[in-house]
Design an enzyme around this catalytic site. Structure first.
Site, short mmCIF file in Angstrom:
data_model
loop_
_atom_site.label_atom_id
_atom_site.label_comp_id
_atom_site.label_asym_id
_atom_site.label_seq_id
_atom_site.Cartn_x
_atom_site.Cartn_y
_atom_site.Cartn_z
N ASP A 1 0.87 -1.15 0.00
CA ASP A 1 0.00 0.00 0.00
C ASP A 1 0.92 1.23 0.00
O ASP A 1 2.05 1.15 0.50
CB ASP A 1 -0.88 -0.03 1.26
CG ASP A 1 -1.65 1.25 1.44
OD1 ASP A 1 -2.42 1.60 0.53
OD2 ASP A 1 -1.49 1.89 2.49
N ARG A 2 0.47 2.34 -0.53
CA ARG A 2 1.32 3.54 -0.59
C ARG A 2 1.19 4.41 0.66
O ARG A 2 2.12 4.53 1.44
CB ARG A 2 0.98 4.37 -1.85
CG ARG A 2 1.98 5.50 -2.12
CD ARG A 2 1.53 6.41 -3.23
NE ARG A 2 0.62 7.43 -2.69
CZ ARG A 2 0.13 8.43 -3.38
NH1 ARG A 2 0.43 8.57 -4.65
NH2 ARG A 2 -0.69 9.30 -2.83
N ASP A 3 0.01 5.00 0.85
CA ASP A 3 -0.18 6.00 1.90
C ASP A 3 -0.35 5.34 3.27
O ASP A 3 -1.23 4.51 3.47
CB ASP A 3 -1.41 6.86 1.58
CG ASP A 3 -1.26 7.56 0.24
OD1 ASP A 3 -0.16 8.03 -0.07
OD2 ASP A 3 -2.26 7.61 -0.51
N CYS B 1 -16.43 -0.30 -8.50
CA CYS B 1 -15.39 -0.94 -9.31
C CYS B 1 -14.88 -2.20 -8.62
O CYS B 1 -15.10 -2.40 -7.43
CB CYS B 1 -14.24 0.02 -9.56
SG CYS B 1 -13.31 0.42 -8.06
N CYS C 1 -11.62 -2.79 -8.54
CA CYS C 1 -10.22 -2.56 -8.19
C CYS C 1 -10.03 -1.88 -6.84
O CYS C 1 -8.98 -2.02 -6.22
CB CYS C 1 -9.50 -1.79 -9.29
SG CYS C 1 -10.19 -0.19 -9.74
N ARG C 2 -11.02 -1.15 -6.36
CA ARG C 2 -10.84 -0.41 -5.12
C ARG C 2 -10.76 -1.35 -3.92
O ARG C 2 -11.66 -2.14 -3.67
CB ARG C 2 -11.97 0.60 -4.93
CG ARG C 2 -11.75 1.52 -3.73
CD ARG C 2 -12.67 2.73 -3.79
NE ARG C 2 -12.50 3.55 -2.62
CZ ARG C 2 -11.49 4.38 -2.42
NH1 ARG C 2 -10.56 4.51 -3.34
NH2 ARG C 2 -11.40 5.10 -1.32
N LYS C 3 -9.65 -1.28 -3.21
CA LYS C 3 -9.53 -2.10 -2.00
C LYS C 3 -10.69 -1.75 -1.06
O LYS C 3 -10.99 -0.58 -0.93
CB LYS C 3 -8.18 -1.85 -1.30
CG LYS C 3 -6.99 -2.30 -2.13
CD LYS C 3 -5.66 -2.05 -1.43
CE LYS C 3 -5.30 -0.58 -1.42
NZ LYS C 3 -3.99 -0.29 -0.80
#
Length: 174
Positions: free
Chosen positions: A13-15, A98, A100-102
């Protein structure tokens, strides 16, 4: 610590995981790595481990920043932390429905495919329950690295919890 087979790729994860979370950040100057992030990533790279980023970025859907600003922020992340083999980004908002959204598995599936590995051969390292749910839904291993925003219930539900990124990488490598 449970014994797991060594993964073939690690997805982050990024943030809140790789960099300090600045909500809806569109300014590369505000990118600040989490403590020990570069060393942890370099350890994995040194072992030949493919790395990727799986990140929800609803600011695009909300109109708070555009794809170009997002690319600039991600480029700054790579400038500070080194290259990633794939960036799997969901630009949608929660209500968009969607895949794709976690916590949906789409980003993990997309990143695994781009890296040429099965999702079951990936580890997802993140800071909140959505990251762990996406890993589970994709059939990947999840390691939670809690931060002050991680809810106690998310920690309790996590399949595996690490103290920090260095500990998470140690779990991946052993």
């Amino acid at each position: 610590m449970p014994i797991h087979p060594r993964p073939r790729a690690v997805l982050f994860d990024r943030d809140g995981t790789l960099i300090h979370d600045v909500p809806y950040n569109a300014d590369p100057r505000l990118v600040s790595p989490m403590p020990g992030a570069r060393a942890a990533l370099d350890r994995l790279r040194g072992a030949g481990m493919p790395l990727g980023v799986v990140t929800n970025q609803a600011g695009v859907a909300k109109g708070l920043f555009d794809a170009a600003a997002l690319r600039r922020v991600n480029a700054r992340v790579e400038e500070l932390l080194g290259p990633f083999g794939v960036w799997a980004v969901c630009p949608h908002d929660d209500g968009d429905g969607c895949a794709c959204r976690k916590p949906m598995p789409g980003l993990v599936l997309r990143a695994a495919r781009a890296l040429g590995v099965a999702p079951a051969d990936c580890v997802v390292i993140g800071d909140i329950g959505r990251d762990m749910e996406a890993a589970r839904a994709a059939g990947a291993r999840g390691i939670l690295v809690p931060t002050p925003v991680t809810l106690p219930a998310e920690v309790d539900a996590a399949p595996e919890v690490a103290r920090d990124l260095a500990d998470a990488v140690e779990r991946v490598m052993t």
